[in-house]
Structures are given as structure tokens and as C-alpha cells.
Write an enzyme that holds these catalytic residues in place. Structure first.
Site, PDB file in Angstrom:
ATOM      1  N   HIS A 166       0.845  -0.910  -0.375  1.00 31.63           N
ATOM      2  CA  HIS A 166       0.402  -0.473  -0.053  1.00 31.63           C
ATOM      3  C   HIS A 166       1.107   1.066   0.073  1.00 31.63           C
ATOM      4  CE1 HIS A 166      -3.802  -2.040   1.830  1.00 31.63           C
ATOM      5  NE2 HIS A 166      -4.062  -2.044   0.801  1.00 31.63           N
ATOM      6  N   CYS A 260      -2.026   3.047   9.147  1.00 32.60           N
ATOM      7  CA  CYS A 260      -3.342   1.801   9.285  1.00 32.60           C
ATOM      8  C   CYS A 260      -5.178   1.670   9.569  1.00 32.60           C
ATOM      9  CB  CYS A 260      -2.817   1.082   8.783  1.00 32.60           C
ATOM     10  SG  CYS A 260      -0.912   0.640   7.523  1.00 32.60           S
TER      11      CYS A 260
END
Ligand code: ARG
Length: 269
Positions: A166, A260
Site C-alpha cells: 500500500h 493503517c
């Protein structure tokens, strides 16, 4: 460095956190994990944000969705508009509607995602523009939809290292003008784009990135980052930022860090 603004974050307590499947190289379903420790590390992260003067909204965790703690993947929220997500992996699919419903109930305008899009895991607001990662999760087509919905330039960045799957594992937006990143996580062309856009960027080392040091949350003045990322903390301090180290090592077993766990809610100004 700009002045710190009070931020509004959305988080999800890791009540049902577990590592039972493997959708990134950090996850090992055969290794032990400690749910109670994950919860207490997460509580400490939440308290850190509150101590810095930020607001933390909570979404109810859902049994059977062990990665739901990673709220950054729940949406992209800019100018009071919400772009919902569509996960690549079936294991996380049900998180998409859960986050979309939370925003609908909270009175936001929510747009459906038409393509694989893992929210703020891959789409980060940097000043006026959105930086968007692709290569592992969020698709290039999702970048085009993101640009259309928010009416802001979207800059595609090609991720090339599976460990940094990511964008928010390889790059941290520090303030309206600057970022920190790990060059080797990006294709040569994307590295050139980053050098052009951010000539004064803080360059992270492999050692910082390996503890998910770049998975950090900045309010423009204070950067909350994994306590293990000591080199990056020193580099950020040298660049004029304050740093707060947090230990979320248990959540790292799922491939996640402080960022996150944190979705930024940006209301209309
Ligand atoms: N296990 C999760 C996954 O692989 C971790 C998500 C981390 N989130 C993030 N924003 N990088 O999807």
C-alpha cells in the site's frame, strides 16, 4: 512544516483482530499473535491522538473481519466527500459496505467505488493533490475515478516491492508541502516524479521501512510513528518535526502500523 491543525480520525478497535489468512508478505497465519496486546497497543495509539488534541470517532468492529482495525482502508474522505472502497481480496470485502454505511449514517455524501480501491491505504492527500499508489491493490482505473469525484489532480505512483503493497507503507505525507518515503518501493519513473514534486523530502532507509516506520500519521507538526523507527524519527526531528513513537508491533503481524489504523475525516472547509 506547517502549523498543526486539530484532525478528525476514524478508528476501529481491534476486538476481532487475528492473523488467519495471508494477503501480504507480513502475514503468517501459522505464527502466534496476541489479541489483548493488539487492543492495548491500539488503545495507546488512540490515546496519543487524543493527547495531541485530535478527535477520534469509532466504528463498531464486526466479528469475522480481523483486518477491520485498518480503518485507513475504509474510505477516502476529502472536502466532506467520501469515496467508498472495493477490496482486492474476498477476506476483506465486507469491510467496504460497513465503512460506507458509517459515513452515510454520519451524514456524508458517499460515492460507490467502481474499481479495486483500498482507500487511504493507497490514496493520500498532499496539499492540493492526491498521491495514489497502484501495483498491488488499488487499480489505475480507481485513480481516474478518484480524480473525477474529488476534482483534484491525482498523481499515480507505481509500487514495485510486495512488502510495501500500500502507498501508506512506503510514503508518509508530513504536511501540505512535504513527504517522507522509501525510494526503492517505487518504479524509476515514480521516483523521478517524487523527486520533482518533493525535492526536500525526508528519505527513509530500508531499516525504517522494515518496521513500517513510514506508516506514520502527521498533523503537520507532530508525526506519530512506530517507536522502532529510530532513524526516521531522528531524520524527521532534523527536518523540524516533533515525533511520538508508538508500539503497534502486534498489528504489524498483519502488515499494518499507526497510519493503517487511522482514517482521516476531512470535512468541507
Ligand atoms: N492485513 C491488511 C491487508 O493486507 C493490512 C492493511 C494495512 N493497511 C494499510 N493502510 N496499509 O490488507
Amino acid at each position: 512544516m506547517t502549523t498543526a491543525a486539530s484532525r478528525r480520525y476514524l478508528m476501529c478497535r481491534p476486538t476481532h483482530f487475528a492473523v488467519t489468512y495471508k494477503i501480504n508478505p507480513w502475514m503468517d497465519p501459522t505464527a502466534p499473535y496476541d489479541n489483548a496486546l493488539a487492543v492495548s497497543q491500539w488503545e495507546n495509539l488512540r490515546q496519543t491522538f487524543l493527547d495531541l488534541g485530535h478527535t477520534v470517532d469509532l466504528i463498531d468492529p464486526i466479528p469475522g473481519l480481523p483486518d477491520m482495525v485498518f480503518a485507513a482502508n475504509g474510505a477516502t474522505v476529502v472536502d466532506g466527500k467520501v469515496l467508498a472502497v472495493q477490496f482486492r481480496d474476498a477476506e476483506r470485502a465486507d469491510e467496504g459496505p460497513a465503512y460506507a454505511n458509517w459515513f452515510t449514517d454520519a451524514g456524508f455524501e458517499v460515492f460507490d467505488s467502481k474499481h479495486t480501491n483500498e482507500g487511504e491505504g493507497d490514496i493520500l492527500l498532499a496539499g492540493d493533490v492526491l498521491l495514489a499508489g497502484t501495483g498491488f491493490r488499488t487499480s489505475h482505473a480507481a485513480h481516474a475515478q478518484t480524480q473525477e469525484i474529488f476534482g483534484r489532480p491525482v498523481i499515480t505512483l507505481q509500487l514495485v516491492d510486495p512488502a510495501y503493497y500500500h502507498l501508506d507503507t512506503a510514503l508518509c505525507v508530513l504536511d501540505e508541502r512535504n513527504v517522507a518515503y522509501l525510494p526503492s518501493a517505487f518504479s524509476p519513473g515514480s521516483q523521478a516524479v517524487l523527486r520533482r514534486l518533493f525535492p526536500n523530502a525526508v528519505i527513509a532507509t530500508e531499516a525504517d521501512a522494515e518496521v513500517l516506520g513510514l506508516n506514520a500519521v502527521s498533523d503537520g507538526r507532530t508525526v506519530v510513528l512506530p517507536v522502532q523507527a529510530t532513524g526516521l524519527a531522528a531524520a524527521l526531528q532534523a527536518a523540524g518535526y516533533e515525533t511520538v513513537g508508538v508500539d503497534v508491533s502486534e498489528l504489524r503481524k498483519a502488515g499494518g502500523g499507526p497510519k493503517c489504523c487511522t482514517l482521516v475525516i476531512r470535512d468541507r472547509d
